[in-house]
Design a protein around this motif. Structure first.
Motif, PDB file in Angstrom:
ATOM      1  N   THR A 120       0.848  -1.194   0.000  1.00  0.00           N
ATOM      2  CA  THR A 120       0.000   0.000   0.000  1.00  0.00           C
ATOM      3  C   THR A 120       0.884   1.246   0.000  1.00  0.00           C
ATOM      4  N   ILE A 121       0.240   2.402   0.079  1.00  0.00           N
ATOM      5  CA  ILE A 121       0.981   3.661   0.146  1.00  0.00           C
ATOM      6  C   ILE A 121       1.763   3.804   1.448  1.00  0.00           C
ATOM      7  N   CYS A 122       1.580   2.880   2.374  1.00  0.00           N
ATOM      8  CA  CYS A 122       2.368   2.917   3.608  1.00  0.00           C
ATOM      9  C   CYS A 122       3.821   2.536   3.359  1.00  0.00           C
ATOM     10  N   SER A 123       4.117   1.971   2.176  1.00  0.00           N
ATOM     11  CA  SER A 123       5.514   1.827   1.758  1.00  0.00           C
ATOM     12  C   SER A 123       5.631   2.307   0.319  1.00  0.00           C
ATOM     13  N   ASP A 124       5.716   1.406  -0.639  1.00  0.00           N
ATOM     14  CA  ASP A 124       5.935   1.818  -2.029  1.00  0.00           C
ATOM     15  C   ASP A 124       4.800   1.396  -2.950  1.00  0.00           C
ATOM     16  N   GLY A 125       3.612   1.175  -2.389  1.00  0.00           N
ATOM     17  CA  GLY A 125       2.466   0.813  -3.206  1.00  0.00           C
ATOM     18  C   GLY A 125       1.636   2.008  -3.611  1.00  0.00           C
ATOM     19  N   SER A 126       0.644   1.774  -4.471  1.00  0.00           N
ATOM     20  CA  SER A 126      -0.221   2.849  -4.970  1.00  0.00           C
ATOM     21  C   SER A 126      -1.609   2.835  -4.345  1.00  0.00           C
ATOM     22  N   LEU A 127      -2.006   1.729  -3.744  1.00  0.00           N
ATOM     23  CA  LEU A 127      -3.324   1.614  -3.124  1.00  0.00           C
ATOM     24  C   LEU A 127      -3.306   2.134  -1.689  1.00  0.00           C
ATOM     25  N   THR A 128      -4.380   2.806  -1.290  1.00  0.00           N
ATOM     26  CA  THR A 128      -4.548   3.101   0.124  1.00  0.00           C
ATOM     27  C   THR A 128      -4.896   1.795   0.839  1.00  0.00           C
ATOM     28  N   PRO A 129      -4.650   1.707   2.135  1.00  0.00           N
ATOM     29  CA  PRO A 129      -5.069   0.494   2.842  1.00  0.00           C
ATOM     30  C   PRO A 129      -6.557   0.206   2.663  1.00  0.00           C
ATOM     31  N   GLU A 130      -7.392   1.261   2.731  1.00  0.00           N
ATOM     32  CA  GLU A 130      -8.831   1.066   2.567  1.00  0.00           C
ATOM     33  C   GLU A 130      -9.164   0.584   1.157  1.00  0.00           C
ATOM     34  N   GLY A 131      -8.489   1.153   0.155  1.00  0.00           N
ATOM     35  CA  GLY A 131      -8.724   0.728  -1.222  1.00  0.00           C
ATOM     36  C   GLY A 131      -8.340  -0.715  -1.438  1.00  0.00           C
ATOM     37  N   LEU A 132      -7.217  -1.124  -0.865  1.00  0.00           N
ATOM     38  CA  LEU A 132      -6.805  -2.517  -0.989  1.00  0.00           C
ATOM     39  C   LEU A 132      -7.803  -3.427  -0.289  1.00  0.00           C
ATOM     40  N   ALA A 133      -8.285  -3.004   0.880  1.00  0.00           N
ATOM     41  CA  ALA A 133      -9.257  -3.814   1.629  1.00  0.00           C
ATOM     42  C   ALA A 133     -10.538  -4.015   0.829  1.00  0.00           C
TER      43      ALA A 133
ATOM     44  N   GLY B 240       0.787  -1.562  -7.743  1.00  0.00           N
ATOM     45  CA  GLY B 240      -0.090  -0.686  -8.505  1.00  0.00           C
ATOM     46  C   GLY B 240      -1.465  -0.573  -7.879  1.00  0.00           C
ATOM     47  N   VAL B 241      -2.461  -0.349  -8.714  1.00  0.00           N
ATOM     48  CA  VAL B 241      -3.811  -0.096  -8.207  1.00  0.00           C
ATOM     49  C   VAL B 241      -4.755  -1.270  -8.413  1.00  0.00           C
TER      50      VAL B 241
ATOM     51  N   ASP C 226      -9.900 -15.456   0.709  1.00  0.00           N
ATOM     52  CA  ASP C 226     -10.055 -16.194   1.969  1.00  0.00           C
ATOM     53  C   ASP C 226      -9.028 -15.723   3.008  1.00  0.00           C
ATOM     54  N   HIS C 227      -7.797 -15.477   2.561  1.00  0.00           N
ATOM     55  CA  HIS C 227      -6.721 -15.078   3.474  1.00  0.00           C
ATOM     56  C   HIS C 227      -5.881 -13.981   2.811  1.00  0.00           C
ATOM     57  N   LEU C 228      -5.460 -13.014   3.632  1.00  0.00           N
ATOM     58  CA  LEU C 228      -4.708 -11.862   3.131  1.00  0.00           C
ATOM     59  C   LEU C 228      -3.652 -11.457   4.141  1.00  0.00           C
ATOM     60  N   ALA C 229      -2.467 -11.124   3.636  1.00  0.00           N
ATOM     61  CA  ALA C 229      -1.447 -10.450   4.431  1.00  0.00           C
ATOM     62  C   ALA C 229      -0.899  -9.311   3.594  1.00  0.00           C
ATOM     63  N   VAL C 230      -0.935  -8.111   4.134  1.00  0.00           N
ATOM     64  CA  VAL C 230      -0.330  -6.949   3.469  1.00  0.00           C
ATOM     65  C   VAL C 230       1.087  -6.817   4.003  1.00  0.00           C
ATOM     66  N   THR C 231       2.048  -6.755   3.093  1.00  0.00           N
ATOM     67  CA  THR C 231       3.455  -6.836   3.487  1.00  0.00           C
ATOM     68  C   THR C 231       4.218  -5.599   3.030  1.00  0.00           C
ATOM     69  N   ASP C 232       3.835  -4.441   3.541  1.00  0.00           N
ATOM     70  CA  ASP C 232       4.579  -3.234   3.208  1.00  0.00           C
ATOM     71  C   ASP C 232       6.017  -3.361   3.709  1.00  0.00           C
ATOM     72  N   HIS C 233       6.924  -2.672   3.032  1.00  0.00           N
ATOM     73  CA  HIS C 233       8.332  -2.722   3.406  1.00  0.00           C
ATOM     74  C   HIS C 233       8.560  -1.987   4.729  1.00  0.00           C
ATOM     75  N   HIS C 234       8.982  -2.739   5.729  1.00  0.00           N
ATOM     76  CA  HIS C 234       9.371  -2.151   7.022  1.00  0.00           C
ATOM     77  C   HIS C 234       8.276  -1.266   7.609  1.00  0.00           C
ATOM     78  N   ALA C 235       7.017  -1.621   7.379  1.00  0.00           N
ATOM     79  CA  ALA C 235       5.910  -0.796   7.874  1.00  0.00           C
ATOM     80  C   ALA C 235       4.696  -1.662   8.136  1.00  0.00           C
ATOM     81  N   LEU C 236       3.972  -1.334   9.213  1.00  0.00           N
ATOM     82  CA  LEU C 236       2.787  -2.104   9.600  1.00  0.00           C
ATOM     83  C   LEU C 236       1.545  -1.220   9.687  1.00  0.00           C
ATOM     84  N   GLN C 237       1.656   0.030   9.247  1.00  0.00           N
ATOM     85  CA  GLN C 237       0.563   0.984   9.444  1.00  0.00           C
ATOM     86  C   GLN C 237      -0.715   0.620   8.702  1.00  0.00           C
ATOM     87  N   ALA C 238      -0.627  -0.185   7.646  1.00  0.00           N
ATOM     88  CA  ALA C 238      -1.827  -0.513   6.867  1.00  0.00           C
ATOM     89  C   ALA C 238      -2.730  -1.508   7.574  1.00  0.00           C
TER      90      ALA C 238
END
Length: 223
Positions: A35-48, A217-218, A57-69
């Motif tokens: 997400t945008i919490c590292s180098d992505g283009s989606l907001t956490p809400e948009g990705l959700a 990306g988006v 069924d299962h999801l893990a968001v893996t921003d670089h060195h960041a857990l804010q999403a």
């Protein structure tokens, strides 16, 4: 200091990763996206919201060195669940840079506990320096937090993946990302031959296999 044992045998995510197949991503499982919490283009809400629309069924968001999403995604899922909508199981995830056999690689930390001090140095929005950059130190920190350590996209590095997988296994990695789109197609699809060879290697070592779009990306169904 005692080395933390891997939680692999008892970790609930291990049973999920045991179900991973070439076709599991991107419609059922996604354990690697940004997400945008590292180098992505989606907001956490948009990705959700995309994850809900896909029906993951299962999801893990893996921003670089960041857990804010994690928190805003969890909030979207909780609201959807309250409306009676089926939601993915959300696992904590982060992508950590480290040195393995002198090669800079990425480790996916998955399913760890909240706010564990061992991972704090790796959640500051940038790579660490010094001894903490070594792969062994990263794996120890992930295991101390109750998480699983998996080598991300093993065939994207300057060293051959069989060499890196062997070194990772020796250091106590729990597995690696078996199914990955190395061709970076618009519609995600695992790369033949390479992914199959990685999966065979992991199978011989009895290590876990994960999959993910590595979305920057988006569109959560592509990279």
């Amino acid at each position: 200091m005692a080395v933390p044992a891997s939680p692999r045998a008892s970790h609930p995510l291990s049973a999920v990763l045991a179900q991973v197949e070439p076709a599991s991503c991107p419609t059922r499982f996604n354990f690697h996206c940004h997400t945008i919490c590292s180098d992505g283009s989606l907001t956490p809400e948009g990705l959700a919201h995309q994850a809900l629309a896909i029906g993951l069924d299962h999801l893990a968001v893996t921003d670089h060195h960041a857990l804010q999403a994690h928190a805003p995604i969890s909030a979207v899922f909780e609201a959807a669940s309250a409306r009676g909508q089926a939601v993915p199981t959300l696992w904590r995830g982060v992508e950590i840079s480290c040195l393995l056999e002198g090669c800079l690689v990425h480790v996916l930390a998955l399913g760890f506990g909240a706010e564990h001090p061992s991972l704090e140095p790796y959640l500051q929005g940038r790579s660490v320096v010094g001894p903490a950059l070594r792969a062994g130190a990263v794996v120890q920190a992930i295991h101390a937090a109750g998480g699983l350590a998996l080598l991300a996209h093993p065939a994207r590095y300057r060293r051959p993946f069989p060499h890196l997988l062997a070194a990772a296994a020796d250091l106590g990695f729990d597995g690696a990302e078996a199914w990955y789109d190395y061709d970076l197609q618009a519609a995600w699809s695992p790369t033949p031959l390479v992914c199959e060879a990685i999966a065979r290697d992991l199978g011989h070592r009895r290590l876990l296999m994960s999959c993910g779009t590595d979305t920057h990306g988006v569109n959560l169904c592509g990279r």
